[in-house]
Design an enzyme around this catalytic site. Structure first.
Site, short mmCIF file in Angstrom:
data_model
loop_
_atom_site.label_atom_id
_atom_site.label_comp_id
_atom_site.label_asym_id
_atom_site.label_seq_id
_atom_site.Cartn_x
_atom_site.Cartn_y
_atom_site.Cartn_z
N THR A 96 0.87 -1.18 0.00
CA THR A 96 0.00 0.00 0.00
C THR A 96 0.90 1.23 0.00
O THR A 96 1.58 1.49 1.00
CB THR A 96 -0.90 0.01 1.25
N LYS A 171 -8.09 1.96 -2.92
CA LYS A 171 -7.82 1.59 -1.52
C LYS A 171 -7.78 2.84 -0.63
O LYS A 171 -8.33 2.84 0.48
CB LYS A 171 -6.50 0.82 -1.42
N LYS A 246 -1.49 5.60 8.30
CA LYS A 246 -0.69 5.55 7.06
C LYS A 246 -1.60 5.74 5.84
O LYS A 246 -1.31 6.52 4.94
CB LYS A 246 0.04 4.20 6.98
P1 NAD Z 1 5.83 -5.99 7.41
O1 NAD Z 1 6.69 -4.91 7.96
O2 NAD Z 1 5.43 -7.13 8.29
O3 NAD Z 1 6.50 -6.62 6.07
C1 NAD Z 1 7.26 -5.90 5.18
C2 NAD Z 1 8.50 -6.72 4.90
O4 NAD Z 1 9.29 -6.07 3.88
C3 NAD Z 1 9.42 -6.87 6.12
O5 NAD Z 1 9.59 -8.25 6.43
C4 NAD Z 1 10.72 -6.21 5.69
O6 NAD Z 1 11.87 -6.84 6.22
C5 NAD Z 1 10.63 -6.33 4.19
N1 NAD Z 1 11.50 -5.40 3.47
C6 NAD Z 1 11.64 -4.06 3.64
N2 NAD Z 1 12.53 -3.56 2.77
C7 NAD Z 1 12.95 -4.60 2.02
C8 NAD Z 1 13.89 -4.73 0.95
N3 NAD Z 1 14.57 -3.67 0.49
N4 NAD Z 1 14.10 -5.95 0.42
C9 NAD Z 1 13.43 -7.04 0.89
N5 NAD Z 1 12.53 -6.98 1.90
C10 NAD Z 1 12.30 -5.77 2.46
O7 NAD Z 1 4.52 -5.23 6.85
P2 NAD Z 1 3.13 -5.89 6.42
O8 NAD Z 1 2.14 -5.73 7.53
O9 NAD Z 1 3.35 -7.22 5.82
O10 NAD Z 1 2.66 -4.83 5.30
C11 NAD Z 1 3.22 -4.85 4.00
C12 NAD Z 1 2.40 -3.93 3.12
O11 NAD Z 1 1.02 -4.37 3.13
C13 NAD Z 1 2.37 -2.48 3.60
O12 NAD Z 1 2.45 -1.63 2.48
C14 NAD Z 1 1.02 -2.36 4.32
O13 NAD Z 1 0.52 -1.05 4.31
C15 NAD Z 1 0.18 -3.30 3.48
N6 NAD Z 1 -0.99 -3.85 4.19
C16 NAD Z 1 -0.87 -4.35 5.44
C17 NAD Z 1 -1.99 -4.87 6.08
C18 NAD Z 1 -1.89 -5.44 7.47
O14 NAD Z 1 -2.95 -5.66 8.11
N7 NAD Z 1 -0.70 -5.72 7.98
C19 NAD Z 1 -3.24 -4.87 5.44
C20 NAD Z 1 -3.32 -4.40 4.13
C21 NAD Z 1 -2.19 -3.88 3.51
#
Ligand code: NAD
Length: 298
Positions: A96, A171, A246
């Protein structure tokens, strides 16, 4: 079945990659976190040691990263996806992020000879684990069609919303509407409390009357009337206030760039920032009712 590189296997990407593996896709995962990679491996992915290593044989690359800066870097940066993916590879960004960065990266992908869609999701970590996410997809029809088997393995509702950036735009609009309606529902219950009206009565009337909304009927911010809502478990997060903040910032960013007036979206952002600054950002976004009552943690 496709060879899929999955970059960013955190709270969302981890279970999504597991559902792809369950559907017999060959998943190759990369993340900066060893813990996240281990969980993806337990779910059936093989582990890569860099972005380049993950994407080198891929037919599809999926990214699920925290914010726009990460997405730009992982796709366009040195040793990134553009430099290392094979010709004809399809890119799906499910993070997102802001509409402007999305459009910039998708346009750059096209120049580099790749098809790419934005495909943010709704449904949270529960939906990611259950394979019931909603995907809001922006990009060309052919790219959408090519991604369909992967979307189907991870989600239940897959909607092609329009051109590049349309998924992010939908979204942002959805979550802005949701935040505003949650604050409205919270104010209604707080007023009813002060006037001595039983909460169940408020729920029974308003959820069948013109005030009804998902925030009221399914995600009711007071304990009792909707037994599965986070209010019944001390606002333990389904969707955290920080995540909502966010998304509200992304919506305001888009509104400002488009010159659109969204006064209630702006106010919702300010209120969620205040709630987060009170140390409640990890709580469910429906917990904002407590702050509006003047009691941030009871
Ligand atoms: P998270 O922090 O658990 O996962 C993100 C992952 O990306 C981490 O494991 C991190 O180590 C990795 N990362 C960061 N930089 C990197 C790079 N350069 N190379 C490789 N890996 C890298 O976050 P999340 O909750 O999984 O959310 C991910 C996305 O999904 C976000 O954009 C969030 O807004 C969206 N989202 C989350 C939810 C939720 O409920 N958690 C719901 C809908 C959308």
């Amino acid at each position: 079945m496709a060879r899929i590189a999955f970059i960013g296997v955190g709270n969302m990407g981890g279970p999504m990659s597991t559902n792809l593996a369950k559907a017999q896709h060959q998943v190759r995962a990369f993340d900066l976190s060893d813990k996240a990679l281990k969980a993806a491996q337990d779910g059936g992915a093989t582990v890569a040691n860099s972005v380049a290593d993950a994407v080198k044989d891929a037919e599809i690359v999926i990214t699920m990263l925290p914010a726009g800066a990460h997405v730009r870097e992982v796709y366009m940066g040195p040793a990134g996806i553009f430099e290392n993916a094979p010709k004809g590879c399809l890119f799906i960004d499910s993070s997102t992020i802001d509409v402007a960065t999305t459009r910039e990266v998708i346009a750059a992908a096209k120049v580099a000879g790749f098809e790419m869609v934005d495909a943010p999701v709704s449904g949270g970590t529960g939906g990611a684990a259950a394979g019931t996410l909603t995907f809001m997809v922006g990009g060309e029809q052919n790219a959408f069609n090519r991604g369909r088997p992967a979307f189907d393995a991870m989600g239940k509702t897959i909607v092609h919303c329009g051109d590049a950036g349309a998924g992010q735009a939908v979204k942002a609009c959805n979550n802005m509407m949701l935040a505003i309606s949650m604050i409205g529902v919270a104010e209604g219950f707080n007023l009813a409390d002060a006037l001595g009206i039983d909460r169940q009565v408020v729920y029974d009337v308003c959820s069948t009357a013109t005030a009804n909304s998902w925030a009221l009927s399914t995600y009711c911010p007071v304990p009792g009337p909707a037994p599965n809502s986070p209010a019944n478990r001390d606002y333990e997060a389904g969707f955290t206030a920080d995540m909502m903040l966010k998304d509200l910032r992304l919506a305001q960013d888009a509104a400002q760039k488009a010159g659109v007036s969204t006064p209630l979206g702006s106010e919702a952002q300010a209120l969620y920032a205040l709630y987060s600054n009170m140390g409640r950002g990890h709580k469910d976004f429906s917990g904002i009712i407590q702050m509006l009552r003047g009691k941030a943690n009871e």
